[in-house]
Scaffold this motif. Structure first.
Motif, short mmCIF file in Angstrom:
data_model
loop_
_atom_site.label_atom_id
_atom_site.label_comp_id
_atom_site.label_asym_id
_atom_site.label_seq_id
_atom_site.Cartn_x
_atom_site.Cartn_y
_atom_site.Cartn_z
N GLU C 366 0.24 3.16 -12.67
CA GLU C 366 0.23 1.56 -12.91
C GLU C 366 1.45 1.29 -13.75
N LEU C 367 2.19 2.29 -14.47
CA LEU C 367 3.13 2.06 -15.26
C LEU C 367 4.48 2.17 -14.35
N ALA C 368 4.27 2.91 -13.33
CA ALA C 368 5.35 2.89 -12.40
C ALA C 368 5.69 1.36 -11.61
N VAL C 369 4.50 0.95 -11.43
CA VAL C 369 4.46 -0.24 -10.83
C VAL C 369 5.07 -1.32 -11.63
N ALA C 370 4.59 -1.27 -12.85
CA ALA C 370 5.14 -2.09 -13.91
C ALA C 370 6.73 -1.79 -14.03
N LEU C 371 7.18 -0.65 -13.75
CA LEU C 371 8.64 -0.43 -14.10
C LEU C 371 9.35 -0.75 -12.87
N ARG C 415 7.98 6.35 2.45
CA ARG C 415 6.89 5.23 2.07
C ARG C 415 7.39 3.74 1.62
N ASN C 416 6.86 2.80 2.09
CA ASN C 416 7.42 1.56 1.28
C ASN C 416 6.49 1.24 0.16
N PRO C 417 7.18 1.24 -1.06
CA PRO C 417 6.40 0.96 -2.14
C PRO C 417 5.50 -0.26 -2.10
N GLU C 418 5.90 -1.26 -1.38
CA GLU C 418 5.05 -2.54 -1.49
C GLU C 418 3.59 -2.25 -1.04
N PRO C 419 2.68 -2.78 -1.84
CA PRO C 419 1.36 -2.74 -1.60
C PRO C 419 0.89 -3.40 0.01
N TRP C 427 -6.70 -1.15 10.23
CA TRP C 427 -6.77 -0.19 8.95
C TRP C 427 -5.62 -0.31 8.15
N LEU C 428 -5.60 -0.55 6.83
CA LEU C 428 -4.48 -0.43 5.79
C LEU C 428 -4.44 1.02 5.60
N ILE C 429 -3.17 1.09 5.53
CA ILE C 429 -2.62 2.52 5.21
C ILE C 429 -1.94 2.40 3.86
N GLY C 430 -2.36 3.64 2.97
CA GLY C 430 -1.84 3.63 1.59
C GLY C 430 -1.51 5.09 1.08
N TRP C 431 -0.37 5.46 0.67
CA TRP C 431 -0.06 6.78 0.11
C TRP C 431 0.02 6.88 -1.29
N GLY C 432 -0.39 7.60 -1.87
CA GLY C 432 -0.52 7.89 -3.20
C GLY C 432 -0.20 9.56 -3.62
N CYS C 433 0.16 9.43 -4.95
CA CYS C 433 0.36 10.90 -5.37
C CYS C 433 -0.28 10.97 -6.76
N HIS C 737 -2.20 1.04 -3.41
CA HIS C 737 -0.96 0.79 -2.27
C HIS C 737 -1.56 0.40 -0.80
N ALA C 738 -2.68 0.77 -0.36
CA ALA C 738 -3.13 0.02 0.81
C ALA C 738 -3.50 -1.37 0.55
N THR C 739 -4.17 -1.49 -0.45
CA THR C 739 -4.73 -2.84 -0.50
C THR C 739 -4.42 -3.89 -1.74
N GLY C 740 -3.53 -3.11 -2.73
CA GLY C 740 -3.05 -4.25 -3.65
C GLY C 740 -4.24 -4.00 -4.78
#
Lengths: 207, 330, 754
Positions: C366-371, C415-419, C427-433, C737-740
């Motif tokens: 979440e912080l990475a998104v904020a930053l 990976r496109n960082p945009e949710p 199907w919505l695809i999301g990548w996370g780590c 990432h997949a859904t926002g």
């Protein structure tokens, strides 16, 4: 009544105490079951039956309530089939009945009488050679604790014999009734893919 | 598990006679009966094993008169049948997506439609209150965990959901049930087999005491080839439906001549969504029409907290199934 | 044979027994003429038993005896809470009185000639209760809380700097609440116990992660000399923490066997397993995380509240790990226990880390998104050489290497960082780590190694193979140290009559036991060497320079004496060595504790002088249906740095299993609780959902090289609990990432995303 005998069930020793059978009605879907007290039998009824397991016939005198799983494990000492839930949920008790995989915990021993049962103990050849599926499970480390493994292997053999091992996706779906809490699933799929061609022309259903 | 006497019947009349002599249950696959006997929920005093009847009651036949499925056909056999898969995909899919490989090998169609609810307050006899188990004792689920409970067809006495899949397919295709009983054979619409819980949730079907399901019929329906069973569940396999939809569509170009819809996982019995079918009749199947149909299907939904999401999920499931069927070539 | 066995991937030495059904698990033990036990458990969570009507149950043919508090009071002595120097997972004494503390408490044990009769009678036993409204957990009016620091002696909430001031001052910050559910281990082997008395000796067959602990605990409960109790558990059908401490059933079965004068076999049902053993406690957590604009962490506040039972202060306390995970100058943590009318929770695979790292690693995302910063880059900027609380240096820290290798293999750069930016049809695809960590624990251990004149070695230690591959890795260690082929080494485990080894918990077994086995083998080598330098080809050599290699005792220049000759020089028959291994930094009394069956592990990240842990980076792809919101995980990849890998084959299997556990934990697993009644509802293994085969189509494990001699002489780090730590957050991050939509409550189910 003309309901007896059928193959495998040799006869019934007696056994009901007086008043054992109530006249209360109904059936299956409509039985208000638990509402009524059921009578206590003064003696336990005993069924004489013959179980054919891994090519050997065993004559047993069993309480009709005994499941195939408990008969294998407690009467015949064949503890390869495991009890993981006793409710048909985990697949650890899977055996082949007439060549088809079934859950031995939800199969009455009496119901299996007359059929041919194959358990994990019946797979290896007499000289100790492993079935290709057993070898494949070893090769792919397709287990960890090993408790679900006999059920997985029996199910895997059934899955190949049923023609449900065409693709990895199909294998995954067909094997989803065998829970593996260690989660060896990808290795199980790999093992089945290895063993499948080696099983061509070989069918396991001797009981 | 209470003691019982065990009989095997090798003919229907023998089975009926054996079952007529007390609190009896027929045993086919055993996947519901043995499970519930172990839990002390079902307590038959006589178990009549009817598996020897499979040679006569296990068939799968198709012809100009439609499809006939023997009551003792295994789920797996019907799911794998090439003709069923081609002509009645909703039936094959409903069976293939149910339970597990082993259970499908064991369970028969007759037993499948009679499977009991998964309501844990019903399955666990340590809960004193369950109107289905002990008529008049109350319903523990009403203030309990209700995530998998029904939102359609409930009553103040029972909100247990019907857990099966195949029944929805049969219902959508106007299937029939063939029965043999002490009073002789009869045939009823499948829609009349299951009851609403009302104030007698312990009475789940209209079977007479001792009556035995011998088979199912599906009338000929060429456009059943355009049918799907969509099952939404919490994991990829081996789970009960959180919501499901059986859909068959008769399309005239983009327009719906006739739609057949049955819903699972959301209702107390196999649930035909005739209101939704009516909404679609004569309409072009687009997003708006599908949404209107879904709204109609769940207009009367009543939720109980944990399952508040189910009408929304049920609507989405139906919409998705409709479009999935639309995309099929008939 | 390779020169070194450690690092090879032999097939498990117990594998053949497992694939042929020959392996006898404790549940499989055959005893003569057993009586069968069936439990009756309480139908309420709080109150008293007012009546027990036994007549109907006793009338069932074959019923032998019914144990209740009426005929058991005072029979079982207090064994103490395991975390307070005792043995028991739960301190309620079995069948002691009429009091009900939790749902599913054992209220009777029915004994009969057959399983069927015992089960029938158990259902016919009528127990009446006076019920009181219980507290189920969070939100229950009668639940009480207390700080862990008060409830548990020695508990400290890690902190450093002034986190609240730093948080207030920082330019970028996030603050969020997270929740994790009750989860049950559900090993496939049930919680069975078989007990028999042989003369004055009690023999217990029970799947166990700690046979020595059970021995001493039962001895305490029954007033026996521990030498009179033997616990056997040669194979264990899954454990995951659930079989590590003493539960109520064991003493009851032992007493029943004594009273009946015959063996007694108990096979509890699956649903009883939810309440007669432990579980993973649910938590509610509050996290505040702040950074400067470059992403350098300024403040971490991590507060957690955890459910436990009324009598026992079990703590999860994953803040010990999260406080140290990243370089952060200002940290404040607090753990609070919430007492409810529940059975006592316990260890479940990576107990502290799974819930707490879910919160931290979600917050970092979440912080990475904020930053607007890549989440891997954010972690890189806060990587550290020392843990921040005490400044202990990491013995090794492979975290960023894991991210680099994992990201490359996963294709993270694509990976496109945009949710909601990636989609395949509906199907919505999301990548996370997310990061994963597991502290490197180690314990005092003992072992006996015997080398016989025919060149066979036997290793004996009361350690456990719970599916981890312990039989095999221990054999590998012995084979390497003795210069023998693997097939010449036999390993005996899981028997309390063997030299004691620690609980199979905290992922310590490989490190603890391989090190002690190495020490025992070293004694044998030394004895052979001492004799060899007296005469023969190695006469006059420095004994310390001689090594056992390929069946001979060899000097550096290749001069060698074959093992049989060396053996006959050193001994008349077999050479036996017993060794004790006390890991560096552990207090001397650890060995005494081990010999009394107490749980005492050392190492880890908080005690020093080094902070020791294994690390990893986990990557997942999720698919979320745009309409119906089911979440599926088509692929997972984990890259791990976990010290010296003794057996890559079994290591991979454990890590793979851990990753799949993570899928289950993130998406499936939750024990549902009837809040008004404080009862578990989905207490079976069909509705308590765990992953099935179809849920894990592609799981990739990467093992990175890592040499770390700071952790222990062999450089081994435990990894059995490493795989499932990061997965929860990785999946939640991928779902975002997949859904926002940010899912802060596990499991993430359809209704979370509709």
């Amino acid at each position: 009544m003309t309901t007896q005998p059928t193959p495998g069930v040799v006869g019934r020793r007696s056994l009901l105490g007086s008043g054992a059978v109530s006249a209360a009605a109904p059936l299956l879907a409509v039985a208000p079951a638990a509402a009524q007290p059921t009578p206590i039998l003064k003696e336990t009824a005993v069924l004489d039956l013959v179980l054919r397991v891994n090519g050997q016939e065993h004559r047993l005198a069993l309480d009709p309530r005994v499941t195939l799983l408990d008969a294998l494990r407690e009467e015949l000492g064949l503890t390869g089939a495991k009890k993981g839930c006793d409710q048909g949920q985990c697949g650890a008790c899977t055996v082949l009945l007439d060549g088809r995989r079934v859950l031995s915990c939800l199969t009455l021993a009496a119901r299996a009488a007359g059929g041919a049962v194959t358990t994990i103990e019946g797979l290896a050849t007499e000289d100790g050679g492993l079935h290709p599926m057993q070898q494949a499970f070893l090769d792919h480390d397709a287990f960890q604790c090993g408790y679900c493994t006999p059920g997985q292997i029996m199910s895997a053999i059934g899955c190949v014999q049923e023609g449900h091992a065409g693709t990895p996706d199909e294998i995954r779906e067909a094997m989803s009734g065998n829970l593996c809490r260690c989660a060896a699933y990808p290795n199980i799929v790999a093992a089945i893919e290895q063993a499948k061609p080696q099983m061509a022309g070989r069918r396991t259903e001797r009981g | 598990m209470r003691p019982f006497t065990y009989d095997r019947a090798d003919a229907v009349p023998a089975a009926l006679r054996a079952a007529g002599s007390g609190a009896s249950s027929y045993l086919a696959g055993g996947t519901t009966l043995l499970d519930l006997m172990k839990l002390d929920v079902m307590r038959p005093e006589r178990v009549v094993d009817i598996t020897p009847l499979a040679s006569r009651l296990g068939g799968i036949e198709a012809g100009p008169q439609g499809l006939r499925l023997g009551a003792l056909a295994h789920m797996s056999a019907v799911a794998d049948d090439a003709m069923v898969r081609r002509d009645y995909p909703v039936i094959a899919e409903s069976l293939a997506l149910a339970a597990s490989g082993q259970l499908r090998n064991m369970a028969t169609l007759g037993g499948n439609v009679l499977q009991r609810t998964r309501c844990n307050y019903f399955r666990d006899v340590s809960y004193a209150a369950c109107n289905k188990r002990r008529p008049g004792s109350g319903c523990s689920a009403l203030d309990g965990v209700t995530r998998l409970h029904a939102v359609l067809g409930t009553s103040e006495h029972c909100i247990a959901s019907y857990p099966g899949d195949f029944a929805q397919a049969l219902l959508a295709l106007d299937g029939t049930v063939e029965l043999e009983g002490p009073q002789g054979p009869r045939r009823i619409p499948f829609a009349e087999l299951h009851r609403l819980p009302g104030d007698t949730p312990h009475l789940e079907t209209t079977l007479a005491p001792g009556e035995l399901i011998t088979g199912f019929g599906v009338p000929p329906l060429p456009w059943a080839r355009r049918s799907v069973y969509l099952k939404v569940r919490d994991r990829e396999s081996y789970a009960f439906a959180v919501a499901s939809a059986a859909v068959a569509l008769d399309l005239d170009g983009g327009r719906v001549r006739e739609a057949r819809i049955a819903l699972g996982g959301v209702a107390t019995r196999p649930w035909r969504a005739r209101e939704a079918e009516a909404v679609l009749a004569g309409q072009v199947l687009d997003e708006a029409a599908a949404q209107r149909a879904a709204e109609a299907a769940f207009r009367d939904a009543r939720t109980h907290g944990d399952n508040d999401f189910k009408p929304e999920l049920g609507r989405r499931t139906l919409v998705r199934a409709l479009f999935q069927a639309q995309r099929l070539g008939a | 044979m390779p020169d070194t066995m450690i690092g090879q991937s032999p097939i498990r030495i117990d594998g053949r027994a497992k694939v042929t059904g020959a392996a006898r698990y404790p549940s499989d033990v055959v005893v003569p003429n057993p009586a069968w036990a069936f439990l009756v458990t309480s139908a309420i969570a709080l109150g008293r038993i007012t009546a027990i009507e036994e007549a109907e149950a006793r009338a069932v043919p074959g019923v032998l005896e019914i144990l209740t508090h009426r005929n058991m009071r005072g029979t079982v002595r207090d064994a103490g809470f395991f975390a307070a120097g005792g043995y028991a997972a739960e301190t309620i004494r079995p069948l002691e009185d009429d009091r009900i503390w939790h749902d599913g408490q054992i209220v009777a044990m029915v004994l009969a000639d057959s399983f069927e009769a015992a089960r029938e009678a158990a259902f016919r036993l009528r127990v009446d209760y006076a019920a009181v409204t219980p507290a189920a957990g969070f939100g229950s009016a009668s639940a009480t809380t207390e700080p862990a620091a008060k409830a548990r002696q020695g508990h400290e909430d890690p902190q450093v700097g002034d986190a609240d001031a730093a948080f207030a001052a920082a330019p970028v910050k996030i603050e969020a609440d997270y929740a994790t559910p009750t989860q049950h281990h559900n090993p496939i082997e049930l919680f069975t116990t078989t007990a028999l008395w042989e003369g004055g000796k009690l023999v217990i067959h029970e799947p166990s992660q700690y046979v020595t602990g059970i021995r001493h605990g039962v001895a305490t409960q029954l007033g026996l000399d521990p030498q009179q109790v033997r616990v056997e558990s040669h194979y264990v059908g899954g454990a995951f923490g659930s079989k590590g401490s003493l539960t109520q059933r064991t003493a009851l079965v032992a007493i029943a066997a004594r009273r009946l004068g015959r063996p007694v076999k108990l096979v509890p049902t699956r649903d009883q397993g939810f309440t007669i053993a432990t579980y993973r406690a649910e938590t509610r957590q509050h996290v505040k995380l702040a950074a400067d604009r470059d992403g350098k962490l300024q403040a971490l506040v991590h507060e957690g509240t955890e459910v436990t039972s009324r009598p026992d202060p079990y703590k999860v306390a994953g803040t010990q790990t999260t406080a140290r995970m990243y370089d952060c100058p200002n940290v404040r943590t607090k753990v609070t226990l919430l007492h409810a009318d529940r059975n006592t929770p316990g260890f479940m695979r990576s107990p502290p880390e799974v819930p707490y790292m879910f919160a931290l690693e979600s917050a970092v995302d979440e912080l990475a998104v904020a930053l607007k910063l890549d989440p891997i880059e954010l972690r890189r900027r806060n990587d550290s050489k020392k843990e921040p609380i005490k400044g202990l240096p990491w013995s090794s820290r492979g975290l960023m290497r894991c991210y680099e290798a994992g990201a490359e293999a996963f294709g993270w750069s694509r990976r496109n960082p945009e949710p909601r930016s990636m989609r395949e049809g509906d199907w919505l695809i999301g990548w996370g780590c997310a990061s994963t960590i597991y502290p490197t624990h180690i314990g005092a251990a003992t072992a006996r190694v015997t080398l016989t004149p025919d060149g066979q070695a036997r290793v004996q230690t009361a350690a456990h193979d719970i599916g981890t591959g312990a039989y095999t890795v221990i054999a590998q260690a012995a084979a390497e140290m003795l210069g023998l082929p693997l097939e010449k080494v036999q390993v005996a485990l899981g028997d309390s009559d063997l030299p004691p080894a620690p609980v199979a918990g905290g992922s310590n077994t490989t490190a603890s036991v391989c090190n002690v086995v190495a020490e025992a083998c070293g004694q044998i080598r030394a004895r052979l060497a001492r004799a060899a330098v007296e005469d023969g080809p190695l006469k006059g050599r420095d004994p310390a320079s001689l090594k056992l290699v390929s069946g001979e005792l060899r000097a550096a220049d290749g001069t060698a004496e074959a093992l049989p000759e060396a053996m006959s020089r050193a001994a008349n028959g077999a050479i036996e060595a017993y060794a004790e291994y006390l890991p560096q930094g552990m207090p001397k009394e650890s060995m005494r504790k081990l010999y009394s069956g107490k749980q005492a592990l050392g190492g880890g990240i908080a005690e020093g002088p080094l902070a020791m842990a294994a690390f990893g980076a986990e990557f997942v792809e999720v698919r979320v249906h745009a309409r119906t919101a089911e979440v599926r995980v088509p692929r997972v990849l984990g890259a791990f740095a976990a010290g010296r890998i003794v057996n890559p084959r079994t290591a991979r299997s454990q890590l793979m299993g851990g990753l799949i556990w993570g899928i289950g934990s993130a998406l499936h697993e939750e024990t549902e609780i009837d809040h008004g009644r404080a009862r578990y509802v989905n207490d079976n293994i069909l509705e308590y959902l765990i992953p099935v085969n179809a849920d894990a189509p592609k799981v990739e494990v990467m093992l990175l090289e890592e040499t770390d001699t700071g952790v222990n002489p062999l450089g081994i780090k435990g990894l059995g609990e490493l795989g499932n730590v990061g997965t929860n957050a990785a999946i939640a991050n991928a779902v975002f990432h997949a859904t926002g939509r940010r899912a802060r409550e596990l499991p993430i189910r359809i209704e979370s995303l509709l």
